[in-house]
Motif scaffolding. Structure first.
Motif, short mmCIF file in Angstrom:
data_model
loop_
_atom_site.label_atom_id
_atom_site.label_comp_id
_atom_site.label_asym_id
_atom_site.label_seq_id
_atom_site.Cartn_x
_atom_site.Cartn_y
_atom_site.Cartn_z
N GLN A 25 -5.70 1.15 -2.85
CA GLN A 25 -5.15 1.52 -1.54
C GLN A 25 -6.19 1.33 -0.44
O GLN A 25 -5.88 0.79 0.62
N ASN A 54 0.83 -1.20 0.00
CA ASN A 54 0.00 0.00 0.00
C ASN A 54 0.87 1.25 0.00
O ASN A 54 0.62 2.20 -0.75
N GLY A 95 1.47 4.33 -2.80
CA GLY A 95 1.53 5.77 -2.51
C GLY A 95 2.68 6.45 -3.23
O GLY A 95 2.56 7.58 -3.71
N ASN A 112 -6.03 4.45 -6.30
CA ASN A 112 -6.65 4.97 -5.07
C ASN A 112 -7.63 3.96 -4.49
O ASN A 112 -7.68 3.76 -3.27
#
Length: 178
Positions: A61, A38, A42, A58
């Motif tokens: 995540q 994760n 980013g 997104n």
């Protein structure tokens, strides 16, 4: 509220339901590696990306956060499975959609290309390691089996997405030459 609690200073950590286990337990290693994937997504998101890729990353995540939550729940009587087969199927649909833009694979492909694609391939390898650790955990403890399916499909998506990012940036697949 302070970020540090000092409750883990003895090498143990808390799980959902007030369970405490060693920080070296397979459960912690598994969801820690999911967290690593994760965090690496980013890093990928710090690049300039097409909107459709950014939206997918997104979403992933957030879903990885749910997957980590599933793995941190050791109380099987209170198991709230968050990762569903529907989520796995959505990843498959994204893979199918992105593959429409790509030429068929005829060779092994090396990771690389532009920075974002190379980072996506790094995410892929972290997800593969997370999958291995989750499988090892499932040999020892009962878990939401959809977590394994999700991670398996996610690594496939990361492979396709790496190729897609390169193609959209005019970079051909890097073919393995034995």
């Amino acid at each position: 509220m302070k970020i540090y609690t000092k409750t883990g200073d003895d090498g143990n950590t808390g799980l959902q339901g007030d369970f405490r286990i060693a920080k070296s337990h397979p459960r912690i290693l598994a969801y820690g590696t999911v967290d690593e994937a994760n965090a690496t997504i980013g890093v990928v998101l710090s690049n300039t990306l097409d909107d459709d890729v950014r939206v997918v990353l997104n979403t992933i995540q957030n879903e990885l956060f749910l997957l980590g939550s599933d793995l941190s729940n050791q109380n099987l009587n209170d198991l709230k499975n968050r990762i569903s087969l529907d989520m796995v199927e959505k990843l498959e649909k994204i893979i199918d959609k992105f593959e429409l833009e790509l030429p068929p694979i005829t060779n092994f492909i090396l990771p690389g290309g532009n920075v974002a694609a190379a980072q996506i391939h790094q995410v892929r390898t972290i997800v593969r390691r997370a999958e291995t650790l989750v499988v090892q955990l499932s040999d020892k403890d009962e878990i939401n089996s959809n977590c394994i399916k999700y991670l398996n499909r996610l690594s496939d998506l990361m492979f396709v997405m790496g190729r897609l990012i390169n193609k959209r940036n005019g970079i051909e697949d890097i073919i393995w030459k034995p």
